[in-house]
Design an enzyme around this catalytic site. Sequence first.
Site, PDB file in Angstrom:
ATOM      1  N   LYS A  13       5.192   1.656  -0.016  1.00 50.58           N
ATOM      2  CA  LYS A  13       4.609   1.415   1.308  1.00 50.58           C
ATOM      3  C   LYS A  13       5.262   0.267   2.059  1.00 50.58           C
ATOM      4  O   LYS A  13       5.320   0.260   3.274  1.00 50.58           O
ATOM      5  CB  LYS A  13       3.114   1.179   1.179  1.00 50.58           C
ATOM      6  CG  LYS A  13       2.362   2.467   0.871  1.00 50.58           C
ATOM      7  CD  LYS A  13       0.898   2.356   1.223  1.00 50.58           C
ATOM      8  CE  LYS A  13       0.225   3.711   1.121  1.00 50.58           C
ATOM      9  NZ  LYS A  13       0.102   4.154  -0.295  1.00 50.58           N
ATOM     10  N   GLU A  64      -5.014   0.317   9.146  1.00 51.16           N
ATOM     11  CA  GLU A  64      -6.121   0.943   8.424  1.00 51.16           C
ATOM     12  C   GLU A  64      -5.731   0.987   6.950  1.00 51.16           C
ATOM     13  O   GLU A  64      -4.541   0.992   6.618  1.00 51.16           O
ATOM     14  CB  GLU A  64      -6.341   2.368   8.934  1.00 51.16           C
ATOM     15  CG  GLU A  64      -5.446   3.460   8.302  1.00 51.16           C
ATOM     16  CD  GLU A  64      -3.952   3.312   8.600  1.00 51.16           C
ATOM     17  OE1 GLU A  64      -3.619   2.628   9.578  1.00 51.16           O
ATOM     18  OE2 GLU A  64      -3.126   3.849   7.841  1.00 51.16           O
ATOM     19  N   SER A 108       6.254   6.896  -6.959  1.00 53.27           N
ATOM     20  CA  SER A 108       5.922   6.143  -5.735  1.00 53.27           C
ATOM     21  C   SER A 108       5.343   4.758  -5.987  1.00 53.27           C
ATOM     22  O   SER A 108       5.491   3.864  -5.164  1.00 53.27           O
ATOM     23  CB  SER A 108       4.948   6.965  -4.881  1.00 53.27           C
ATOM     24  OG  SER A 108       3.810   7.344  -5.635  1.00 53.27           O
TER      25      SER A 108
END
Length: 393
Positions: free
Chosen positions: A89, A111, A377
Amino acid sequence: MTYHVNEKGYYGEFGGAYIPEMLYPNVEKLRQNYLKITAEPEFQKEFDELLKDYVGRPTPLYYAKNLSEKYKAKIYLKREDLCHTGAHKINNTIGQILLAKRLGKTRIIAETGAGQHGVATATVCALMGLQCIVYMGEVDIKRQAPNVARMKMLGAEVRPALSGSRTLKDATNEAIRDWINNPVDTYYIIGSVVGPHPYPDMVARFQSVISSEIKMQLLEKEGKESPDYVIACVGGGSNAAGAYYHFLDDADVKIIAVEAAGLGVHSGESAATSALGKIGIIHGSKTLLMQTDDGQITEPYSISAGLDYPGVGPMHAHLFASKRAQFISITDEDAMNAGLALSKMEGIIPAIESAHAFAALDVMKFNEEEVVVVNLSGRGDKDLQTYIDYFKL
Ligand SMILES: *Cc1c(COP(=O)(O)O)cnc(C)c1O
């Protein structure tokens, strides 16, 4: 045919910008500027340097010998779990904060569901000295206490979303409301390839560093840039978009998208959007969406908070509809067992999201010399309590 976004902001019939009029100036300014700004040599230099020295890129492409023997193919793991903050991310939040600075913004909102995107955003705001407000559902604040504490340590304010089911989609609604009320100084960092155009394309471009590294690393290790398969889990779809990006128009590369089946695709407790979704609009984008017959969004479920989203980004909806990607869904049980198996076989404890991608190996058939890349990930530290409770460790 291309699988990238067109100049109107669509992937096939999916995408676009279905936004309230009040949001139009913000989104339009971003649309007009994102390609220009991100192409500037100064921007690219700063982005590349931060990815290298702050995030720790390039992440390794690890040839997993034990897995390769078991699955009778050449299995490589792309180690996004080794990024700073523990997942892919941060590639996106670094890109967007640099863009926000160049647009003259001083206040950042985001968010978050499980808190991973909130932590990645709070991290880059600390780095750049910008104010950070993260919207999070009240239910998620209770479930994800360690990430709430991380965000606070990093100097962010965590604001509870109190409406609806008090989870991710409600936090997103609150963030959008904030942006409407603060159009001048505020920039909204979205955490996946979702939202109105240009967000899906912008986030995919920032994450595409994953597949550009895979190409270089495979060339070095295998003498060719393209794998036979690239496999990634899909929540909103950002790690998958990054892993697929430079292979999308290469028909020889088979693309595998793995969704969370939860307790089973037809159990009523699932997040398998491609299997259950119908076309609809969520958070400003036309895409596949889990909904009731009268168009209300269905609450998704997965043991993994990062895959617990009722839609997928428009790129993935198009990859599904056009059959460019093969979609597989993996239950909680199969993902958890795969996470434990990867830990024991390779000494790598994966995030439960990533364990879904890894579990796909069990339902696929490969030829001996085929090259398979699984995008790992994130790492499993954040999921330790879930692993402990599940396996009674
Ligand atoms: C957030 C998250 C995901 C899901 O998000 P995508 O946008 O689909 O990539 C997957 N894996 C990890 C480790 C995450 O933190």
